[in-house]
Design a protein around this motif. Structure first.
Motif, mmCIF file in Angstrom:
data_model
loop_
_atom_site.group_PDB
_atom_site.id
_atom_site.type_symbol
_atom_site.label_atom_id
_atom_site.label_comp_id
_atom_site.label_asym_id
_atom_site.label_seq_id
_atom_site.Cartn_x
_atom_site.Cartn_y
_atom_site.Cartn_z
ATOM 1 N N TRP A 54 -12.746 -0.194 48.508
ATOM 2 C CA TRP A 54 -13.053 -1.591 48.167
ATOM 3 C C TRP A 54 -12.342 -1.989 46.869
ATOM 4 O O TRP A 54 -11.667 -3.015 46.793
ATOM 5 C CB TRP A 54 -14.570 -1.728 48.031
ATOM 6 C CG TRP A 54 -15.087 -3.053 47.563
ATOM 7 C CD1 TRP A 54 -14.543 -4.283 47.775
ATOM 8 C CD2 TRP A 54 -16.269 -3.282 46.796
ATOM 9 N NE1 TRP A 54 -15.319 -5.268 47.193
ATOM 10 C CE2 TRP A 54 -16.388 -4.665 46.600
ATOM 11 C CE3 TRP A 54 -17.258 -2.437 46.287
ATOM 12 C CZ2 TRP A 54 -17.451 -5.230 45.875
ATOM 13 C CZ3 TRP A 54 -18.316 -2.996 45.585
ATOM 14 C CH2 TRP A 54 -18.402 -4.373 45.382
ATOM 15 N N ARG A 55 -12.470 -1.130 45.846
ATOM 16 C CA ARG A 55 -11.853 -1.426 44.552
ATOM 17 C C ARG A 55 -10.331 -1.489 44.672
ATOM 18 O O ARG A 55 -9.694 -2.403 44.125
ATOM 19 C CB ARG A 55 -12.260 -0.347 43.542
ATOM 20 C CG ARG A 55 -11.792 -0.602 42.120
ATOM 21 C CD ARG A 55 -12.369 0.444 41.177
ATOM 22 N NE ARG A 55 -11.970 1.796 41.569
ATOM 23 C CZ ARG A 55 -12.517 2.904 41.073
ATOM 24 N NH1 ARG A 55 -13.513 2.819 40.205
ATOM 25 N NH2 ARG A 55 -12.082 4.092 41.461
ATOM 26 N N VAL A 56 -9.740 -0.551 45.397
ATOM 27 C CA VAL A 56 -8.281 -0.550 45.581
ATOM 28 C C VAL A 56 -7.838 -1.813 46.319
ATOM 29 O O VAL A 56 -6.807 -2.418 45.979
ATOM 30 C CB VAL A 56 -7.831 0.718 46.330
ATOM 31 C CG1 VAL A 56 -6.363 0.608 46.753
ATOM 32 C CG2 VAL A 56 -8.030 1.950 45.448
ATOM 33 N N ALA A 57 -8.599 -2.228 47.323
ATOM 34 C CA ALA A 57 -8.251 -3.429 48.074
ATOM 35 C C ALA A 57 -8.273 -4.663 47.178
ATOM 36 O O ALA A 57 -7.379 -5.515 47.260
ATOM 37 C CB ALA A 57 -9.210 -3.611 49.249
ATOM 38 N N ILE A 58 -9.255 -4.771 46.294
ATOM 39 C CA ILE A 58 -9.310 -5.930 45.393
ATOM 40 C C ILE A 58 -8.159 -5.878 44.396
ATOM 41 O O ILE A 58 -7.559 -6.908 44.062
ATOM 42 C CB ILE A 58 -10.672 -6.000 44.677
ATOM 43 C CG1 ILE A 58 -11.811 -6.071 45.710
ATOM 44 C CG2 ILE A 58 -10.730 -7.232 43.769
ATOM 45 C CD1 ILE A 58 -11.702 -7.223 46.694
ATOM 46 N N ARG A 114 -14.763 -10.626 52.879
ATOM 47 C CA ARG A 114 -13.797 -9.889 53.703
ATOM 48 C C ARG A 114 -12.943 -10.830 54.544
ATOM 49 O O ARG A 114 -11.702 -10.818 54.468
ATOM 50 C CB ARG A 114 -14.569 -8.908 54.588
ATOM 51 C CG ARG A 114 -13.734 -7.923 55.375
ATOM 52 C CD ARG A 114 -14.677 -6.891 56.010
ATOM 53 N NE ARG A 114 -13.959 -5.836 56.693
ATOM 54 C CZ ARG A 114 -13.872 -5.723 58.011
ATOM 55 N NH1 ARG A 114 -14.445 -6.623 58.798
ATOM 56 N NH2 ARG A 114 -13.215 -4.728 58.555
ATOM 57 N N LEU A 115 -13.585 -11.660 55.348
ATOM 58 C CA LEU A 115 -12.853 -12.585 56.207
ATOM 59 C C LEU A 115 -12.276 -13.740 55.403
ATOM 60 O O LEU A 115 -11.150 -14.192 55.663
ATOM 61 C CB LEU A 115 -13.768 -13.119 57.309
ATOM 62 C CG LEU A 115 -13.157 -14.117 58.298
ATOM 63 C CD1 LEU A 115 -11.927 -13.512 58.975
ATOM 64 C CD2 LEU A 115 -14.189 -14.557 59.325
ATOM 65 N N GLY A 116 -13.009 -14.216 54.403
ATOM 66 C CA GLY A 116 -12.531 -15.340 53.596
ATOM 67 C C GLY A 116 -11.232 -15.024 52.880
ATOM 68 O O GLY A 116 -10.304 -15.841 52.851
ATOM 69 N N MET A 117 -11.134 -13.822 52.305
ATOM 70 C CA MET A 117 -9.905 -13.451 51.609
ATOM 71 C C MET A 117 -8.753 -13.246 52.583
ATOM 72 O O MET A 117 -7.596 -13.538 52.262
ATOM 73 C CB MET A 117 -10.135 -12.208 50.748
ATOM 74 C CG MET A 117 -10.988 -12.484 49.519
ATOM 75 S SD MET A 117 -11.125 -11.113 48.341
ATOM 76 C CE MET A 117 -12.055 -9.922 49.304
ATOM 77 N N LEU A 118 -9.043 -12.738 53.786
ATOM 78 C CA LEU A 118 -7.990 -12.612 54.799
ATOM 79 C C LEU A 118 -7.417 -13.981 55.146
ATOM 80 O O LEU A 118 -6.190 -14.166 55.178
ATOM 81 C CB LEU A 118 -8.541 -11.946 56.053
ATOM 82 C CG LEU A 118 -7.587 -11.897 57.255
ATOM 83 C CD1 LEU A 118 -6.374 -11.025 56.950
ATOM 84 C CD2 LEU A 118 -8.310 -11.399 58.509
ATOM 85 N N ALA A 175 -0.123 -7.003 53.690
ATOM 86 C CA ALA A 175 -1.168 -6.583 52.740
ATOM 87 C C ALA A 175 -2.504 -7.222 53.082
ATOM 88 O O ALA A 175 -3.564 -6.590 52.935
ATOM 89 C CB ALA A 175 -0.750 -6.953 51.319
ATOM 90 N N ALA A 176 -2.486 -8.466 53.543
ATOM 91 C CA ALA A 176 -3.728 -9.163 53.895
ATOM 92 C C ALA A 176 -4.488 -8.412 54.974
ATOM 93 O O ALA A 176 -5.707 -8.218 54.888
ATOM 94 C CB ALA A 176 -3.415 -10.589 54.351
ATOM 95 N N VAL A 177 -3.772 -7.989 56.004
ATOM 96 C CA VAL A 177 -4.415 -7.270 57.105
ATOM 97 C C VAL A 177 -4.920 -5.904 56.637
ATOM 98 O O VAL A 177 -6.040 -5.491 56.950
ATOM 99 C CB VAL A 177 -3.436 -7.104 58.280
ATOM 100 C CG1 VAL A 177 -4.054 -6.259 59.380
ATOM 101 C CG2 VAL A 177 -3.033 -8.483 58.825
ATOM 102 N N ALA A 178 -4.109 -5.203 55.833
ATOM 103 C CA ALA A 178 -4.510 -3.880 55.348
ATOM 104 C C ALA A 178 -5.766 -3.968 54.483
ATOM 105 O O ALA A 178 -6.690 -3.151 54.621
ATOM 106 C CB ALA A 178 -3.364 -3.242 54.561
ATOM 107 N N CYS A 179 -5.828 -4.959 53.591
ATOM 108 C CA CYS A 179 -6.985 -5.104 52.700
ATOM 109 C C CYS A 179 -8.238 -5.501 53.464
ATOM 110 O O CYS A 179 -9.358 -5.103 53.100
ATOM 111 C CB CYS A 179 -6.691 -6.137 51.616
ATOM 112 S SG CYS A 179 -5.449 -5.607 50.420
ATOM 113 N N PHE A 180 -8.081 -6.279 54.516
ATOM 114 C CA PHE A 180 -9.226 -6.717 55.315
ATOM 115 C C PHE A 180 -10.058 -5.529 55.784
ATOM 116 O O PHE A 180 -11.294 -5.564 55.760
ATOM 117 C CB PHE A 180 -8.727 -7.534 56.509
ATOM 118 C CG PHE A 180 -9.799 -7.887 57.508
ATOM 119 C CD1 PHE A 180 -10.693 -8.917 57.249
ATOM 120 C CD2 PHE A 180 -9.911 -7.193 58.700
ATOM 121 C CE1 PHE A 180 -11.689 -9.242 58.164
ATOM 122 C CE2 PHE A 180 -10.895 -7.516 59.623
ATOM 123 C CZ PHE A 180 -11.785 -8.543 59.349
#
Length: 407
Positions: A13-17, A77-81, A183-188
């Motif tokens: 989670w932290r890495v994704a942010i 999760r979905l909002g940031m995607l 990156a958007a898909v990976a972070c989701f």
């Protein structure tokens, strides 16, 4: 940390942010570093560039205003995607409009997508970052903003290289936009499904009406506006640099386009270094002292950038400018999150004020610069940074005896 998350889930989670902050900075610097090339390709002047920025700023402010509502309905999760797909697509469309179609309306459409997506994601990623900071119990929000700056360093460096290699904007923007979409898909898939960052208490499940009431309540607190002034001055300085420092070097100091992108890179490096290593300084000396010192540094750097007679001094001024403007926004966000029960509402309110300045300020500077010149216009930033320093006492912890996180 959230008891519903394992250590591995928390780390992902932290890495994704971190990655989302980086992607946002990358997108902004990609646009900012190619402004001279875009202006030349479209044959528009600084006032017209300012109007383009104004359109992007309006879209961004709408994104900021609706970001908390979108987050409440879809989750982070979905909002940031959704937001990342929008601003990644916007970057690509800006390049298409500049070189393939030569169309100002298409570029405007790209900027609207770019601005709205970035605005909504900025609020959500900061709410998520403050939730992570609260769970870790130490100052880490500047590190998240350092990753935003890493993005601007990478973006500005790539922009400088693209300009020096005469790569057109469409190719450059297409590459960067595609990277952001991936990156958007990976972070989701790494952001957990959670609601705690939006709830007034971990065990409550408030209705939409209760969420909106909590959000509006933050706007009735004087401290929100005092913190807003701190963030406004520094956000104006950061946003003004991102959008105008390249043109300031090129037109104000008669340098080549590549040197303009280098100036933005130097600014971004200075900002990134302090954001990366500034947390321990804040824990030791406190927010207020650090903010005052950095306000003086930023004001000195902007003055040197304006008045310097040679390129090395101009670049030194850009570095001091970046160093000084580095922590105003993240420390304002940390101060807004002092009370975990009201963190989301206060962070959203403070972010709105900061981003209005960050995104809406540069277009105003562009319009003013048509009348008094770009370098003279930057004196406005000096005054705003000084004002930010004068109001820095607003960042004092809400309660005595709080842990280092809230100093």
């Amino acid at each position: 940390m959230d008891t519903a998350l394992t250590r591995s889930q928390f780390v992902r989670w932290r890495v994704a942010i971190f990655a989302i902050f980086l992607a946002s900075g990358l997108s902004i610097a990609t646009w900012a570093s190619r402004v001279p090339s875009i202006a030349a390709a479209l044959q528009i002047d600084k006032a017209q560039v300012g109007l383009l920025l104004l359109g992007m700023g309006i879209a961004s402010i709408i994104g900021i205003s609706t970001g908390p509502v979108l987050m409440a309905r879809t989750g982070a999760r979905l909002g940031m995607l959704i937001g990342m797909v929008m601003f990644g697509s916007g970057v690509i469309l800006i390049g298409v409009g500049t070189d393939l179609l030569g169309s100002v309306p298409v570029v405007i459409a790209g900027l609207v997508l770019f601005g709205f997506g970035n605005g909504s994601v900025d609020v959500m990623m900061n709410v998520e970052a403050t939730a992570i900071e609260q769970q870790m119990g130490r100052t880490i929000l500047p590190v998240f903003h350092a990753f935003f700056s890493f993005g601007t360093v990478i973006g500005a460096g790539a922009g400088a290289g693209a300009a020096l290699l005469s790569m057109n904007v469409a190719t450059h923007a297409g590459i960067i936009g595609t990277v952001i979409l991936v990156a958007a898909v990976a972070c989701f898939f790494q952001v957990p499904v959670r609601e705690a960052a939006l709830d007034p208490a971990p065990d409550e499940k408030p209705s939409m009406g209760q969420r909106l009431h909590t959000a509006l309540e933050a706007w009735r607190e004087p401290r929100t506006y005092a913190l807003g002034i701190v963030m406004l001055g520094m956000s104006f300085a950061e946003g003004g640099a991102n959008d105008w420092i390249a043109l300031g070097v090129v037109e104000g100091h008669d340098q080549e386009v590549g040197m303009g992108a280098l100036g933005l890179t130097v600014f971004s490096v200075g900002m990134t270094v302090v954001r990366l290593f500034g947390g321990p300084l804040v824990d030791r000396f406190g927010r207020v002292t650090v903010l005052r010192v950095l306000a003086a540094t930023a004001a000195s750097g902007i003055l040197l950038f304006i008045l310097a007679p040679s390129l090395p001094l101009v670049l030194l001024g850009a570095a001091l400018w970046g160093i000084g403007a580095s922590l105003g926004f993240p420390l304002g966000m940390s101060a807004a999150a002092d009370d975990p029960a009201k963190a989301a509402a206060r962070v959203s309110a403070a972010a709105t004020i900061g981003y209005v300045a960050f995104l809406g300020g540069p277009p105003v500077l562009g319009l003013i610069s048509e009348h008094i010149g770009l370098l003279n216009t930057l004196f406005i930033l000096v005054a705003l940074v000084v004002m930010s320093g004068l109001f820095s006492s607003a960042a004092k912890p809400l309660h005595a005896g709080e842990p280092a996180l809230t100093k």
